[in-house]
Design a protein around this motif. Structure first.
Motif: not given
Length: 217
Positions: A62, A65, A68-69, A72, A133, A136, A140
């Protein structure tokens, strides 16, 4: 007698703690290695307890990322806000490039861009993180496809076009990020220019001839 800090101050303190944990985690992941870093290592670097870490993150993945989350989520919201008159691929392109500065500022407010790049390289070179990745990214892309379907008035389960458009767009972004992260210029300006250039070539790459006219004769 001690009194509790006001809500605004308390929230800022929580945000600072979360960002300190995040920066420490990314520093350790990129310097020591993801598999070699424990939650204890992260909490010791910030001088907080494990309980504090798990208040902000479900686990190491968690934290790995988190930035990056955030990026996104920002992009998905930008796509949903694009003018209805824009064609789907145009909306995707403009959502990314028009909001680039705001997104860069949001990332820089949390971690330095240099650390963000190093973490991208760590994800690419760590099997467990690369698998996460890809998972995820697929999730997304599905969210973005649903946003496109809704704005175009389409049924995503019967019309393949939203998923196809997002698959093409996502592929371009992955190629761009990889080229940028292995280059020499790690500035936000460099990746923005590279992304715009690659997106501009999508139509020609998919529908045009690649050989020179003389070779087609």
């Amino acid at each position: 007698m001690d009194t509790a800090p006001p809500p605004g101050l308390r929230e800022r303190k929580k945000q600072r703690t979360r960002e300190a944990l995040l920066r420490a985690a990314l520093d350790l992941f990129t310097g020591r290695g993801y598999e070699q870093t424990t939650v204890d290592d992260i909490t010791e670097a910030v001088e907080v307890s494990q309980r504090t870490f798990f208040r902000y993150f479900a686990g190491k993945e968690d934290a790995a990322f988190a930035v990056q989350e955030m990026a996104e989520a920002h992009f998905v919201a930008s796509v949903a806000a694009r003018p209805p008159a824009e064609a789907p691929m145009e909306a995707l392109r403009n959502a990314l490039l028009d909001d680039w500065d705001r997104l860069s500022e949001a990332i820089e407010a949390v971690v330095p861009v240099e650390l963000y790049v190093r973490m991208y390289r760590t994800i690419e070179s760590t099997p467990a993180l690369l698998a996460a990745h890809l998972r995820r990214s697929a999730e997304t892309e599905e969210r973005i496809a649903r946003v496109l379907a809704e704005r175009e008035g389409l049924d995503l389960d019967t019309d393949p076009r939203p998923r196809l458009a997002v698959a093409v767009f996502g592929g371009v972004i992955r190629v761009t990020e990889r080229q940028w992260s292995t280059g020499e210029d790690f500035s936000p300006r460099a990746i923005r220019e590279l992304t715009a250039r690659y997106l501009d070539q999508v139509g020609v790459a998919l529908t045009g001839h690649w050989r020179r006219p003389a070779d087609l004769a």
